[in-house]
Motif scaffolding. Structure first.
Motif, PDB file in Angstrom:
ATOM      1  N   ASP A  45       0.843  -1.188   0.000  1.00  0.00           N
ATOM      2  CA  ASP A  45       0.000   0.000   0.000  1.00  0.00           C
ATOM      3  C   ASP A  45       0.882   1.243   0.000  1.00  0.00           C
ATOM      4  O   ASP A  45       2.113   1.162   0.035  1.00  0.00           O
ATOM      5  N   ALA A  46       0.254   2.416  -0.027  1.00  0.00           N
ATOM      6  CA  ALA A  46       0.998   3.668  -0.183  1.00  0.00           C
ATOM      7  C   ALA A  46       2.025   3.867   0.928  1.00  0.00           C
ATOM      8  O   ALA A  46       3.181   4.226   0.668  1.00  0.00           O
ATOM      9  N   LYS A  47       1.622   3.629   2.172  1.00  0.00           N
ATOM     10  CA  LYS A  47       2.542   3.845   3.293  1.00  0.00           C
ATOM     11  C   LYS A  47       3.745   2.910   3.182  1.00  0.00           C
ATOM     12  O   LYS A  47       4.893   3.322   3.374  1.00  0.00           O
ATOM     13  N   GLN A  48       3.502   1.655   2.872  1.00  0.00           N
ATOM     14  CA  GLN A  48       4.599   0.694   2.744  1.00  0.00           C
ATOM     15  C   GLN A  48       5.520   1.037   1.579  1.00  0.00           C
ATOM     16  O   GLN A  48       6.731   0.873   1.674  1.00  0.00           O
ATOM     17  N   ARG A  49       4.946   1.524   0.480  1.00  0.00           N
ATOM     18  CA  ARG A  49       5.782   1.901  -0.673  1.00  0.00           C
ATOM     19  C   ARG A  49       6.714   3.061  -0.306  1.00  0.00           C
ATOM     20  O   ARG A  49       7.903   3.036  -0.630  1.00  0.00           O
ATOM     21  N   ILE A  50       6.171   4.052   0.357  1.00  0.00           N
ATOM     22  CA  ILE A  50       6.970   5.216   0.728  1.00  0.00           C
ATOM     23  C   ILE A  50       8.059   4.824   1.721  1.00  0.00           C
ATOM     24  O   ILE A  50       9.224   5.213   1.571  1.00  0.00           O
ATOM     25  N   ILE A  51       7.705   4.026   2.716  1.00  0.00           N
ATOM     26  CA  ILE A  51       8.690   3.628   3.726  1.00  0.00           C
ATOM     27  C   ILE A  51       9.739   2.707   3.125  1.00  0.00           C
ATOM     28  O   ILE A  51      10.934   2.823   3.434  1.00  0.00           O
ATOM     29  N   SER A  52       9.337   1.795   2.250  1.00  0.00           N
ATOM     30  CA  SER A  52      10.307   0.913   1.595  1.00  0.00           C
ATOM     31  C   SER A  52      11.314   1.728   0.804  1.00  0.00           C
ATOM     32  O   SER A  52      12.526   1.447   0.835  1.00  0.00           O
ATOM     33  N   PHE A 110      20.985  10.215   8.860  1.00  0.00           N
ATOM     34  CA  PHE A 110      20.708  11.470   8.176  1.00  0.00           C
ATOM     35  C   PHE A 110      20.779  11.266   6.663  1.00  0.00           C
ATOM     36  O   PHE A 110      21.741  10.680   6.163  1.00  0.00           O
ATOM     37  N   ILE A 111      19.764  11.741   5.959  1.00  0.00           N
ATOM     38  CA  ILE A 111      19.765  11.744   4.498  1.00  0.00           C
ATOM     39  C   ILE A 111      19.688  13.205   4.074  1.00  0.00           C
ATOM     40  O   ILE A 111      18.634  13.838   4.190  1.00  0.00           O
ATOM     41  N   LYS A 112      20.801  13.722   3.602  1.00  0.00           N
ATOM     42  CA  LYS A 112      20.875  15.145   3.266  1.00  0.00           C
ATOM     43  C   LYS A 112      21.726  15.335   2.026  1.00  0.00           C
ATOM     44  O   LYS A 112      22.859  14.865   1.993  1.00  0.00           O
ATOM     45  N   PRO A 113      21.165  15.995   1.004  1.00  0.00           N
ATOM     46  CA  PRO A 113      19.772  16.469   0.921  1.00  0.00           C
ATOM     47  C   PRO A 113      18.820  15.331   0.612  1.00  0.00           C
ATOM     48  O   PRO A 113      19.233  14.306   0.051  1.00  0.00           O
ATOM     49  N   PHE A 114      17.559  15.510   0.977  1.00  0.00           N
ATOM     50  CA  PHE A 114      16.537  14.526   0.650  1.00  0.00           C
ATOM     51  C   PHE A 114      15.778  15.001  -0.583  1.00  0.00           C
ATOM     52  O   PHE A 114      16.019  16.090  -1.102  1.00  0.00           O
ATOM     53  N   LEU A 115      14.863  14.187  -1.047  1.00  0.00           N
ATOM     54  CA  LEU A 115      14.103  14.498  -2.253  1.00  0.00           C
ATOM     55  C   LEU A 115      12.897  15.370  -1.921  1.00  0.00           C
ATOM     56  O   LEU A 115      12.369  15.335  -0.810  1.00  0.00           O
ATOM     57  N   LYS A 116      12.453  16.129  -2.917  1.00  0.00           N
ATOM     58  CA  LYS A 116      11.194  16.851  -2.766  1.00  0.00           C
ATOM     59  C   LYS A 116      10.058  15.845  -2.628  1.00  0.00           C
ATOM     60  O   LYS A 116      10.123  14.734  -3.154  1.00  0.00           O
ATOM     61  N   HIS A 117       9.019  16.239  -1.903  1.00  0.00           N
ATOM     62  CA  HIS A 117       7.896  15.324  -1.698  1.00  0.00           C
ATOM     63  C   HIS A 117       7.225  14.956  -3.014  1.00  0.00           C
ATOM     64  O   HIS A 117       6.738  13.829  -3.183  1.00  0.00           O
ATOM     65  N   SER A 118       7.212  15.876  -3.964  1.00  0.00           N
ATOM     66  CA  SER A 118       6.625  15.566  -5.269  1.00  0.00           C
ATOM     67  C   SER A 118       7.434  14.499  -5.997  1.00  0.00           C
ATOM     68  O   SER A 118       6.877  13.614  -6.652  1.00  0.00           O
ATOM     69  N   THR A 119       8.764  14.559  -5.857  1.00  0.00           N
ATOM     70  CA  THR A 119       9.629  13.548  -6.478  1.00  0.00           C
ATOM     71  C   THR A 119       9.441  12.196  -5.811  1.00  0.00           C
ATOM     72  O   THR A 119       9.340  11.158  -6.481  1.00  0.00           O
ATOM     73  N   LEU A 120       9.381  12.197  -4.477  1.00  0.00           N
ATOM     74  CA  LEU A 120       9.137  10.953  -3.744  1.00  0.00           C
ATOM     75  C   LEU A 120       7.795  10.359  -4.149  1.00  0.00           C
ATOM     76  O   LEU A 120       7.659   9.137  -4.295  1.00  0.00           O
ATOM     77  N   GLY A 121       6.805  11.209  -4.359  1.00  0.00           N
ATOM     78  CA  GLY A 121       5.504  10.722  -4.806  1.00  0.00           C
ATOM     79  C   GLY A 121       5.573  10.072  -6.172  1.00  0.00           C
ATOM     80  O   GLY A 121       4.979   9.017  -6.399  1.00  0.00           O
ATOM     81  N   GLU A 122       6.307  10.701  -7.096  1.00  0.00           N
ATOM     82  CA  GLU A 122       6.466  10.122  -8.437  1.00  0.00           C
ATOM     83  C   GLU A 122       7.103   8.737  -8.359  1.00  0.00           C
ATOM     84  O   GLU A 122       6.703   7.815  -9.062  1.00  0.00           O
ATOM     85  N   LEU A 123       8.107   8.605  -7.503  1.00  0.00           N
ATOM     86  CA  LEU A 123       8.857   7.352  -7.413  1.00  0.00           C
ATOM     87  C   LEU A 123       8.075   6.234  -6.731  1.00  0.00           C
ATOM     88  O   LEU A 123       8.419   5.058  -6.871  1.00  0.00           O
ATOM     89  N   THR A 124       7.040   6.584  -5.994  1.00  0.00           N
ATOM     90  CA  THR A 124       6.270   5.580  -5.257  1.00  0.00           C
ATOM     91  C   THR A 124       4.816   5.503  -5.692  1.00  0.00           C
ATOM     92  O   THR A 124       4.010   4.833  -5.056  1.00  0.00           O
ATOM     93  N   CYS A 184       2.491   7.776  -5.596  1.00  0.00           N
ATOM     94  CA  CYS A 184       1.624   8.403  -4.594  1.00  0.00           C
ATOM     95  C   CYS A 184       1.498   9.891  -4.906  1.00  0.00           C
ATOM     96  O   CYS A 184       2.380  10.477  -5.525  1.00  0.00           O
ATOM     97  N   SER A 185       0.422  10.488  -4.451  1.00  0.00           N
ATOM     98  CA  SER A 185       0.278  11.932  -4.618  1.00  0.00           C
ATOM     99  C   SER A 185       1.184  12.654  -3.622  1.00  0.00           C
ATOM    100  O   SER A 185       1.595  12.087  -2.605  1.00  0.00           O
ATOM    101  N   ARG A 186       1.486  13.899  -3.931  1.00  0.00           N
ATOM    102  CA  ARG A 186       2.290  14.707  -3.015  1.00  0.00           C
ATOM    103  C   ARG A 186       1.586  14.836  -1.666  1.00  0.00           C
ATOM    104  O   ARG A 186       2.232  14.806  -0.610  1.00  0.00           O
ATOM    105  N   GLN A 187       0.266  14.947  -1.685  1.00  0.00           N
ATOM    106  CA  GLN A 187      -0.490  15.070  -0.446  1.00  0.00           C
ATOM    107  C   GLN A 187      -0.365  13.807   0.417  1.00  0.00           C
ATOM    108  O   GLN A 187      -0.248  13.888   1.644  1.00  0.00           O
ATOM    109  N   THR A 188      -0.372  12.637  -0.240  1.00  0.00           N
ATOM    110  CA  THR A 188      -0.220  11.381   0.496  1.00  0.00           C
ATOM    111  C   THR A 188       1.159  11.297   1.126  1.00  0.00           C
ATOM    112  O   THR A 188       1.310  10.877   2.284  1.00  0.00           O
TER     113      THR A 188
END
Length: 230
Positions: free
Chosen positions: A150-157, A175-189, A191-195
């Motif tokens: 599901d969405a949560k598991q995809r993002i955490i994985s 520490f992960i620095k720099p990290f990805l934008k939430h929109s990019t993380l959404g594309e990769l998983t 998921c919507s940016r809001q999710t």
């Protein structure tokens, strides 16, 4: 860029580690360096496939554009990684785009020059084959995530895999620095940016992670892993 610095970067690519100084100098003469800004294209789909690229610093996204004009990010490349390597196996045109996510330092080598270099240094052939195999395995894992999680598991994985590659442990935190934008993380998983925002905020409220615009911190790796081991 000073030669010593160029060689230092090359030595930090796993593919070329343990090469002697003479071979490193020979390889160094084959590559060209390029400093880029954020959102700068490195190569385009349907263009002739001539070069293989090594990312020295920064981040690069590998992406495709769909028929409706939307963008689908396939993966994100970090320092020490190779991209565009499939041209080594295929004489055809590229099918994806490579675009920087942040200011980056990239080197390029002609695929024929690399093939000749590997032929003279056969120990690299096994390393290169293994590298491509690891990339294919990573892609397979992402496909499995999309099908079975599901969405949560995809993002955490994704965060766990990303932390394993790019995270730095400081005490009990990662520490992960720099990290990805939430929109990019959404594309990769998928998921919507809001999710993404909702799930990361939930994890922060539980003090499992922390994040801001520049970084993501895993405070409790064990608790985070529990979400994907259910």
């Amino acid at each position: 860029m000073p030669e010593k610095t160029k060689l230092w970067y090359l030595e930090n690519f796993n593919l070329f580690s343990n090469l002697d100084e003479q071979k490193m100098m020979e390889l160094n003469d084959m590559i060209t360096d390029r400093e880029t800004k954020a959102n700068e294209p490195i190569y385009f789909a349907e263009e002739p496939s001539k070069n293989i690229y090594f990312l020295k610093k920064g981040k690069v996204k590998i992406t495709k554009y769909m028929s409706d004009g939307s963008e689908k990010i396939l993966t994100v490349i970090g320092p020490g990684e190779i991209f565009g390597e499939m041209v080594y196996m295929d004489e055809g045109q590229r099918s994806d785009y490579a675009v920087t996510l942040e200011p980056s330092l990239i080197c390029a080598i002609n695929k024929n020059d690399l093939a000749a270099f590997i032929e003279k240094n056969p120990e690299l052939n096994l390393r290169f084959t293994k590298l491509i195999g690891l990339k294919l395995r990573s892609f397979s894992e992402r496909v499995e995530d999309l099908i079975f999680k599901d969405a949560k598991q995809r993002i955490i994985s994704f965060i766990l895999r990303y932390a394993e590659k790019y995270g730095k442990r400081v005490g009990e935190q990662i520490f992960i620095k720099p990290f990805l934008k939430h929109s990019t993380l959404g594309e990769l998983t998928a998921c919507s940016r809001q999710t993404v925002n909702y799930i990361l905020t939930e994890l922060r409220d539980k003090k499992i992670i922390d994040f801001d615009r520049s970084k993501l911190v895993i405070n409790n790796l064990g608790e985070l892993k529990k979400y994907v081991s259910k």
